[in-house]
Motif scaffolding. Structure first.
Motif, PDB file in Angstrom:
ATOM      1  N   ALA A  36       0.823  -1.206   0.000  1.00  0.00           N
ATOM      2  CA  ALA A  36       0.000   0.000   0.000  1.00  0.00           C
ATOM      3  C   ALA A  36       0.861   1.262   0.000  1.00  0.00           C
ATOM      4  N   CYS A  42      -3.687  -2.048  -5.697  1.00  0.00           N
ATOM      5  CA  CYS A  42      -3.760  -2.024  -4.228  1.00  0.00           C
ATOM      6  C   CYS A  42      -5.043  -2.673  -3.727  1.00  0.00           C
ATOM      7  N   GLY A  88      -2.701   0.481   5.725  1.00  0.00           N
ATOM      8  CA  GLY A  88      -2.814   0.192   4.300  1.00  0.00           C
ATOM      9  C   GLY A  88      -4.080  -0.531   3.907  1.00  0.00           C
TER      10      GLY A  88
END
Length: 438
Positions: free
Chosen positions: A26, A57, A99
């Motif tokens: 991330a 991501c 993240g």
């Protein structure tokens, strides 16, 4: 630029290791985004690069959640049964698993932007909520805790019991002869829905359900100050499109909160720790119109009184979004064909039409609405009504059916919030004029 994000990390199922890999992946994505101009200044190639970064991501986040969603939830909540707002839950997950979802800093950055200028970080919250709700154990626990009273309601309960009245920024609750009258007064926008109204509605509904002397609840709009409807009551103008255009409608704090919070409490009652939830019958009084979320509320109450000159509509398809849980509830009231006409084309239903009678229980002369509402409250003020409404709601909408629907809603709705057609409307027609209900 996106080559560093070509592959999803090789997660193994070991939580600590996989959490570290996700955070590193991330951060690589964030570094790539920082090399780009802000969202509104990106050219087509840069926008494509940003979308590619987000896609990689989100693939990693989805894969991580497929393996660890229960562990993520347990790490944040443990055995806690207290009410934890979705906004708080998401931030706790962000702190514990960097993240996975946006943290407070990134959300604050987004809140200061118009909807069309945002990075779309709420989409990652949608991934989280979809995964949590789709999982049998975590979804069931989460829904149960969201049916607990809010801290605001607990704090205000003593004052309500002493004065029989609570005034919130957009909702007033008055208790009269065992009936809780909830009057919406979001006056500058014809009672359109926004984050503040979601908070006030949940607080007021919690208060009505916490007060043991309340036996029936009534939802109604206040008389308006808007020049076109001055002095007339309006139930709801639906979603506040001006707030959406300005980026002030939050995914977790409004769109998810209303479905899993106060709308769900209208149907399933309040969990206070007793074996049986605290429930009361609810009446909605529709003067003038109920648009969008207003019509959605009618699907969650027990009796609807509509003025003879009023109408209902669900224009979510024209606005570009999903109309809450109406897709689950509307068809069983009006049939699949009419439901599609309403949801897909925005068809209005006027009081007195046969199809409107499938959603409304009583049509009253506009001058006689007060009497009609009072008579409906008298009819529903019966302990047997509470037991029977609970059984009807259980048969019509079992909790697991609702949970699975809302899991899918979480993902589809957040994608619609950031879809190209919705952003184009937010940057165009909605920025030029407020919604009117004419």
């Amino acid at each position: 630029m996106s080559s560093v994000l070509t592959d999803v990390p090789a997660f193994t199922g070991e939580l600590a290791r996989d959490s570290r890999l996700l955070a590193e992946h991330a951060e690589a994505g964030e570094a790539a985004l920082r090399r780009l101009p802000p969202t509104p200044a990106r050219d087509a190639a840069q926008a494509h690069t940003a979308a590619d970064v987000h896609r990689h991501c989100r693939s990693a986040r989805r894969r991580f959640l497929e393996m660890h969603v229960a562990a993520v939830y347990d790490a944040v909540t443990g055995d806690d049964e207290d009410h934890r707002p979705l906004t708080v839950l998401a931030l706790e997950v962000a702190d514990r698993f960097p993240g996975l979802v946006p943290d407070a800093t990134r959300l604050a950055e987004e809140r200061g932007r118009r909807q069309a200028d945002k990075e779309g970080r709420e989409i990652d919250q949608g991934l989280l909520f979809q995964a949590l709700l789709a999982h049998d154990r975590t979804g069931t626990h989460l829904m149960r805790t969201l049916l607990r009273p809010t801290a605001a309601a607990r704090r205000l309960l003593d004052d309500l019991q002493r004065t029989a009245r609570t005034v919130l920024p957009t909702v007033t609750l008055e208790r009269r002869d065992g009936v809780a009258h909830l009057t919406v007064h979001n006056l500058d926008c014809l009672n359109a829905e926004d984050d503040q109204l979601a908070e006030d509605m949940e607080t007021a509904i919690d208060l009505a359900l916490l007060d043991p002397t309340v036996r029936v609840g009534v939802l109604r709009g206040a008389p308006m100050t808007h020049p076109a409807y001055h002095g007339r009551r309006v139930f709801s103008a639906g979603l506040n499109l001006r707030h959406l255009q300005a980026g002030r409608i939050s995914f977790a704090g409004f769109l998810m909160r209303r479905e899993l919070g106060y709308v769900n409490k209208l149907i399933r009652g309040l969990h206070t720790g007793d074996a049986t939830p605290r429930e009361i019958p609810w009446i909605a009084a529709v003067d003038t119109f109920a648009i969008g979320g207003g019509t959605q509320l009618l699907l969650a109450v027990d009796w609807v009184v509509i003025a003879a000159d009023a109408y209902l509509s669900l224009p979510a398809a024209q606005e570009g979004i999903v109309p809450g849980v109406a897709g689950l509830r509307l068809g069983r009231r009006v049939g699949g064909g009419v439901a599609r006409q309403i949801l897909l084309t925005g068809r209005k239903l006027w009081a007195g039409e046969p199809d409107c009678a499938l959603l409304c229980d009583e049509v009253a002369d506009p001058r006689d609405m007060d009497r009609a509402v009072a008579a409906a409250a008298d009819r529903l003020d019966n302990p047997a009504v509470v037991a029977n409404r609970a059984m009807l709601n259980l048969a019509e909408e079992p909790p697991d059916v609702f949970r699975r629907f809302v899991a899918e809603f979480a993902w589809r709705q957040v994608l619609r919030l950031y879809s190209a057609d919705v952003l184009a409307k937010a940057d165009g027609a909605w920025s030029r004029s407020a919604r009117t209900a004419a």
